[in-house]
Scaffold this motif. Sequence first.
Motif, PDB file in Angstrom:
ATOM      1  N   ILE A 195       0.968 -16.444  10.197  1.00 51.29           N
ATOM      2  CA  ILE A 195       0.480 -15.673   9.170  1.00 51.29           C
ATOM      3  C   ILE A 195       0.065 -16.723   7.830  1.00 51.29           C
ATOM      4  CG2 ILE A 195       1.368 -13.689  10.011  1.00 51.29           C
ATOM      5  CD1 ILE A 195       3.277 -13.577   7.243  1.00 51.29           C
ATOM      6  N   ASP A 196       0.836 -17.426   7.633  1.00 50.17           N
ATOM      7  CA  ASP A 196       0.540 -18.541   6.523  1.00 50.17           C
ATOM      8  C   ASP A 196       0.714 -20.064   6.802  1.00 50.17           C
ATOM      9  OD1 ASP A 196       3.269 -18.617   6.667  1.00 50.17           O
ATOM     10  OD2 ASP A 196       3.723 -17.054   5.135  1.00 50.17           O
ATOM     11  N   ASN A 197       0.814 -20.730   5.879  1.00 56.32           N
ATOM     12  CA  ASN A 197       0.769 -22.098   6.038  1.00 56.32           C
ATOM     13  C   ASN A 197       2.308 -22.658   6.180  1.00 56.32           C
ATOM     14  OD1 ASN A 197      -1.738 -23.383   6.282  1.00 56.32           O
ATOM     15  ND2 ASN A 197      -1.987 -23.617   4.032  1.00 56.32           N
ATOM     16  N   LEU A 198       3.149 -21.539   5.731  1.00 58.40           N
ATOM     17  CA  LEU A 198       4.430 -21.916   5.824  1.00 58.40           C
ATOM     18  C   LEU A 198       5.321 -21.510   6.820  1.00 58.40           C
ATOM     19  CD1 LEU A 198       5.318 -20.970   1.840  1.00 58.40           C
ATOM     20  CD2 LEU A 198       4.850 -23.455   2.852  1.00 58.40           C
TER      21      LEU A 198
ATOM     22  N   PHE B  61      -7.810 -35.702  18.231  1.00 58.60           N
ATOM     23  CA  PHE B  61      -7.639 -36.838  17.203  1.00 58.60           C
ATOM     24  C   PHE B  61      -7.959 -36.153  15.551  1.00 58.60           C
ATOM     25  CE2 PHE B  61      -8.884 -38.747  21.102  1.00 58.60           C
ATOM     26  CZ  PHE B  61      -8.014 -39.800  21.253  1.00 58.60           C
ATOM     27  N   GLY B  62      -6.970 -36.319  14.611  1.00 61.36           N
ATOM     28  CA  GLY B  62      -7.369 -36.030  13.301  1.00 61.36           C
ATOM     29  C   GLY B  62      -6.247 -34.998  12.938  1.00 61.36           C
ATOM     30  N   LYS B  63      -6.704 -34.013  12.176  1.00 62.84           N
ATOM     31  CA  LYS B  63      -5.673 -33.280  11.530  1.00 62.84           C
ATOM     32  C   LYS B  63      -5.657 -31.893  12.399  1.00 62.84           C
ATOM     33  CE  LYS B  63      -5.210 -30.529   7.105  1.00 62.84           C
ATOM     34  NZ  LYS B  63      -5.539 -29.926   5.942  1.00 62.84           N
ATOM     35  N   LEU B  64      -4.278 -31.500  12.606  1.00 57.09           N
ATOM     36  CA  LEU B  64      -4.177 -30.245  13.270  1.00 57.09           C
ATOM     37  C   LEU B  64      -3.275 -29.383  12.224  1.00 57.09           C
ATOM     38  CD1 LEU B  64      -3.426 -28.375  15.508  1.00 57.09           C
ATOM     39  CD2 LEU B  64      -1.264 -29.797  16.019  1.00 57.09           C
ATOM     40  N   HIS B  65      -2.721 -30.012  11.283  1.00 57.30           N
ATOM     41  CA  HIS B  65      -1.780 -29.335  10.131  1.00 57.30           C
ATOM     42  C   HIS B  65      -0.555 -28.632  10.556  1.00 57.30           C
ATOM     43  CE1 HIS B  65      -1.927 -27.607   5.944  1.00 57.30           C
ATOM     44  NE2 HIS B  65      -1.318 -26.789   6.533  1.00 57.30           N
ATOM     45  N   PHE B  66      -0.254 -28.341  11.845  1.00 54.75           N
ATOM     46  CA  PHE B  66       1.011 -27.728  11.821  1.00 54.75           C
ATOM     47  C   PHE B  66       1.668 -28.379  13.284  1.00 54.75           C
ATOM     48  CE2 PHE B  66      -1.806 -24.638  13.789  1.00 54.75           C
ATOM     49  CZ  PHE B  66      -1.268 -24.577  14.900  1.00 54.75           C
ATOM     50  N   GLY B  67       2.918 -28.725  13.286  1.00 54.42           N
ATOM     51  CA  GLY B  67       3.461 -29.259  14.521  1.00 54.42           C
ATOM     52  C   GLY B  67       3.196 -30.539  14.798  1.00 54.42           C
ATOM     53  N   ASN B  68       4.197 -31.359  15.365  1.00 55.37           N
ATOM     54  CA  ASN B  68       4.165 -32.913  15.672  1.00 55.37           C
ATOM     55  C   ASN B  68       3.788 -33.094  17.313  1.00 55.37           C
ATOM     56  OD1 ASN B  68       4.399 -33.146  13.190  1.00 55.37           O
ATOM     57  ND2 ASN B  68       6.493 -33.607  13.195  1.00 55.37           N
ATOM     58  N   ASN B  69       3.631 -31.937  18.082  1.00 51.78           N
ATOM     59  CA  ASN B  69       3.389 -32.487  19.373  1.00 51.78           C
ATOM     60  C   ASN B  69       2.873 -31.030  20.113  1.00 51.78           C
ATOM     61  OD1 ASN B  69       3.874 -33.587  22.060  1.00 51.78           O
ATOM     62  ND2 ASN B  69       5.905 -32.392  22.265  1.00 51.78           N
ATOM     63  N   PRO B  70       1.302 -31.222  19.627  1.00 56.59           N
ATOM     64  CA  PRO B  70       0.631 -30.275  20.258  1.00 56.59           C
ATOM     65  C   PRO B  70       0.308 -30.234  21.994  1.00 56.59           C
ATOM     66  CG  PRO B  70      -0.823 -32.059  19.486  1.00 56.59           C
ATOM     67  CD  PRO B  70       0.628 -32.259  19.064  1.00 56.59           C
ATOM     68  N   LYS B  71       0.643 -28.820  22.264  1.00 61.05           N
ATOM     69  CA  LYS B  71       0.695 -28.508  23.789  1.00 61.05           C
ATOM     70  C   LYS B  71      -0.580 -28.739  24.463  1.00 61.05           C
ATOM     71  CE  LYS B  71       3.573 -25.361  24.964  1.00 61.05           C
ATOM     72  NZ  LYS B  71       4.296 -23.978  24.954  1.00 61.05           N
ATOM     73  N   GLY B  72      -0.680 -29.063  25.533  1.00 65.43           N
ATOM     74  CA  GLY B  72      -2.026 -29.057  26.260  1.00 65.43           C
ATOM     75  C   GLY B  72      -2.755 -30.387  26.124  1.00 65.43           C
ATOM     76  N   PHE B  73      -2.383 -31.452  25.776  1.00 59.72           N
ATOM     77  CA  PHE B  73      -3.300 -32.564  25.532  1.00 59.72           C
ATOM     78  C   PHE B  73      -2.637 -33.936  26.137  1.00 59.72           C
ATOM     79  CE2 PHE B  73      -4.277 -29.700  21.871  1.00 59.72           C
ATOM     80  CZ  PHE B  73      -5.431 -29.987  22.030  1.00 59.72           C
ATOM     81  N   ASP B  74      -3.426 -34.588  26.911  1.00 66.96           N
ATOM     82  CA  ASP B  74      -3.148 -35.821  27.553  1.00 66.96           C
ATOM     83  C   ASP B  74      -3.060 -36.774  26.465  1.00 66.96           C
ATOM     84  OD1 ASP B  74      -3.630 -34.957  30.417  1.00 66.96           O
ATOM     85  OD2 ASP B  74      -5.569 -34.580  29.950  1.00 66.96           O
TER      86      ASP B  74
END
Length: 538
Positions: free
Chosen positions: A102-105, A129-142
Amino acid sequence: MTKSFRRYLITIIAPFLFFVSCGREKLQKKEPKRPNIVFIMSDDHAYQAISAYNDKLIQTPNIDRIAKEGMLFTNATVTNSICAPSRAVILTGKHSHINGKIDNLSPFDTTNVTFPQLLKASGYQTAMFGKLHFGNNPKGFDEFKILPGQGDYYNPRFITSKGDTTVTGYVTDIITDLTLDWMERRRDTTKPFLLMYLHKAPHRTWMPAPRHFKAFTKKTFPLPDNLFDDYSDRGTAAETAEMRLLKHMQLSYDLKIPDSIADRLDIKNWNQLGNRIDRLSPEQRAVWDSVYNPIAESFAKEFPTMNDSILTVWKYQRYMQDYLGSIAAVDENVGRLLDYLDNKGLSDNTVVVYTSDQGFYLGEHGWFDKRFMYNESFKTPLLIKWPNVIKPGITEDEMVQNLDFAQTFLEMAETTAPADMQGESLLPLLKGDKKGWTRDAVYYHYYEYPAEHAVKRHYGIANKAYKIIHFYHDTDEWELYDLKQDPNEMRNVANDPSYANVFSKMKADLAEIRIKYKDSEELDKKFIQRYRDAGRIE
């Protein structure tokens, strides 16, 4: 075999081979390859700062190319105008109250299924590549290389699956370098690909590439008509929000006045400029100082004689110089990627999307930032090209949202969307099928209060003619805007007797759409309690 007999066989066989060849060609046309998808998103890029929408502030010829070769959406909106929640909506195809971000926090619930996971499972190669803004291990990416949190403009650090790395240079250029390196060296040419190319710029604090320092700091920009808005014809939410250029834009943190000068003038500041420019090498810092120090010294001389109006205008001009200077590099680098697709023969089978995670105030209502459901924040740029599918140069005014991206990409990829996704595929509009589009209103809900900028919690709906907003929690106020008569949303007509029927109808429609999207007062109370439990509300 005699020559005459060979000629006879050729006469008989040649037509057969011709028809087989034509049949194979027709078969190939009936079974086209699934398209590549390039999703380009900048951070806080106002539609007013794209020349395809408005050329008063800046020219963006490369971003405009996407509209010239495809479709420009004039009523694209977000469901929650703040960075991380907007990205969570895009990835999940679900409203914030459903995906939980719901928010950035608040943390992102990683049990959510995202469209990149589904595309990867269906045979797409995926990269971010670039800015996701949350999490350090996005799922679903090679493969991914993402900035930690907000990231830095200069000499930024990136997170990868193999560890962190720092790269020398300017962030917008580097994100593009990483993207093109993947395209050239590690793309699997036997698979369609999803590429998420995500820029940090032009997010606060709007730090341009050094090559743009001199040109943009000398520019003067037209003032918004409502720069000196007094909020008298709206409720308390607009008046109490802490995002005014005059009162809340920081001279050091935002406008690059060195801490030493801010302290000398006894100006209240966050004194964080040094934290960001200390990343510069001595050579880079020399370029910075040669441009920004004279500006600061000139301001120090003029400041004692500035009244509020003069200071507001000075802040606006400095803000636009750096904000638009940051966008100049985004546009250049979008051009680099488009040129690569053209030069490698990939454009014909590649969908290219350009958007932002939300809109942004460029001095309208005297504001910067976003968060509100008013147009400059609520609306977002959206340009899509898809050769041989989208007719070039089309403008589309239907009500669409970032909620729709997931289902759109899945349908493009001939991949079934989960039943609990809440958007609608844009394919009917992209293919020119207006009859296949049934939505006439969009839903919005903002939660991050109390917090930075003090924008009160609110939800509402908008159609092409009207917008209704309910501010709640520590207030109970309604606002209604006639978007045809008052496109700048300067006058709340919720209490105007001549709009009584419209107000009643919009309230009923809002109640109905909250049911449709499974939002409720119970959820509102749940998320308020989350703030209490975290100590953010007493």
